[in-house]
Scaffold this motif. Structure first.
Motif, PDB file in Angstrom:
ATOM      1  N   THR A 101       0.927  -0.676   0.099  1.00 49.40           N
ATOM      2  CA  THR A 101      -0.187  -0.021  -0.488  1.00 49.40           C
ATOM      3  C   THR A 101       0.666   1.275  -0.266  1.00 49.40           C
ATOM      4  O   THR A 101       0.311   2.088  -0.969  1.00 49.40           O
ATOM      5  CB  THR A 101      -1.262  -0.533   1.296  1.00 49.40           C
ATOM      6  OG1 THR A 101      -1.774  -1.515   1.359  1.00 49.40           O
ATOM      7  CG2 THR A 101      -2.021   1.037   1.162  1.00 49.40           C
ATOM      8  N   VAL A 102       1.981   1.092   0.998  1.00 46.31           N
ATOM      9  CA  VAL A 102       2.814   1.909   0.976  1.00 46.31           C
ATOM     10  C   VAL A 102       3.338   2.457  -0.106  1.00 46.31           C
ATOM     11  O   VAL A 102       3.574   4.010  -1.143  1.00 46.31           O
ATOM     12  CB  VAL A 102       4.163   2.626   2.159  1.00 46.31           C
ATOM     13  CG1 VAL A 102       4.839   3.517   1.604  1.00 46.31           C
ATOM     14  CG2 VAL A 102       3.264   2.642   3.641  1.00 46.31           C
ATOM     15  N   GLY A 103       3.847   1.533  -0.637  1.00 47.93           N
ATOM     16  CA  GLY A 103       4.600   1.388  -2.550  1.00 47.93           C
ATOM     17  C   GLY A 103       4.180   1.896  -3.696  1.00 47.93           C
ATOM     18  O   GLY A 103       4.305   3.175  -4.309  1.00 47.93           O
ATOM     19  N   LEU A 104       2.945   1.895  -3.472  1.00 44.90           N
ATOM     20  CA  LEU A 104       1.484   2.237  -4.060  1.00 44.90           C
ATOM     21  C   LEU A 104       1.129   3.614  -4.166  1.00 44.90           C
ATOM     22  O   LEU A 104       1.291   4.588  -5.020  1.00 44.90           O
ATOM     23  CB  LEU A 104       0.304   1.253  -4.455  1.00 44.90           C
ATOM     24  CG  LEU A 104       0.062  -0.183  -4.568  1.00 44.90           C
ATOM     25  CD1 LEU A 104      -0.861  -1.354  -4.842  1.00 44.90           C
ATOM     26  CD2 LEU A 104       0.786   0.005  -6.936  1.00 44.90           C
ATOM     27  N   LEU A 105       1.354   3.971  -2.428  1.00 42.12           N
ATOM     28  CA  LEU A 105       0.546   5.501  -2.798  1.00 42.12           C
ATOM     29  C   LEU A 105       1.884   6.423  -3.359  1.00 42.12           C
ATOM     30  O   LEU A 105       1.758   7.470  -3.371  1.00 42.12           O
ATOM     31  CB  LEU A 105       0.783   5.455  -0.768  1.00 42.12           C
ATOM     32  CG  LEU A 105      -0.765   5.320  -0.805  1.00 42.12           C
ATOM     33  CD1 LEU A 105      -1.190   5.385   0.473  1.00 42.12           C
ATOM     34  CD2 LEU A 105      -2.179   6.419  -1.692  1.00 42.12           C
ATOM     35  N   LEU A 106       3.390   6.022  -2.757  1.00 45.11           N
ATOM     36  CA  LEU A 106       4.315   6.555  -3.427  1.00 45.11           C
ATOM     37  C   LEU A 106       4.359   6.937  -4.704  1.00 45.11           C
ATOM     38  O   LEU A 106       4.572   7.751  -5.048  1.00 45.11           O
ATOM     39  CB  LEU A 106       5.711   6.066  -2.894  1.00 45.11           C
ATOM     40  CG  LEU A 106       5.747   6.292  -1.224  1.00 45.11           C
ATOM     41  CD1 LEU A 106       7.177   5.141  -1.069  1.00 45.11           C
ATOM     42  CD2 LEU A 106       6.386   7.665  -0.998  1.00 45.11           C
TER      43      LEU A 106
END
Length: 142
Positions: free
Chosen positions: A120-125
């Protein structure tokens, strides 16, 4: 701002609806052979140990012991599965020759949220980088 809230709530909902688990099978021969590395079945709170007999009767084991000859397994505390929803308490002896295999099922209560949080954090970044990166245009003929 609404898109950010939705992009956080949808993965959280997905995480609450799914989870990871692992299953490991130990054969009867692997369990009783003395020259192999001794197999120990440790009970953890998120782990369930099952014994499956040759006639596919399934026992959940909470505590067991093995006799010195290695021909009998004593279930001190366990449950016999009659079907997927029904179990009855069981304690007794089972001949090792009647055992097909052992199955150890563990739920990943820590690994799943960490993996999902990382994705999730990777996709948000990636979304933030794509949103705030100036767009380039190529003009023809120059």
């Amino acid at each position: 701002m609404k898109k950010l809230i939705v992009s956080i709530l949808i993965p959280s909902l997905f995480l609450s609806l799914c989870g990871c688990y692992s299953a490991k099978q130990i054969s009867r021969d692997e369990f009783i052979k003395p020259n192999l590395k001794k197999v120990t079945i440790k009970q953890y709170p998120d782990q369930k140990t099952f014994l499956i007999t040759n006639d596919y009767t399934r026992y959940q084991i909470f505590e067991f012991s093995n006799n010195r000859n290695g021909d009998t397994l004593t279930i001190l505390q366990g449950a016999q599965s009659l079907n997927k929803e029904t179990t009855i308490p069981f304690s007794g002896k089972i001949a090792v020759s009647n055992i097909k295999n052992f199955e150890i099922v563990a739920e990943g209560m820590i690994e799943t949220p960490l993996l999902f949080l990382g994705i999730t954090v990777g996709l948000l970044l990636i979304l933030l980088v794509l949103t705030y990166t100036p767009s380039f245009s190529f003009e023809e003929g120059k």
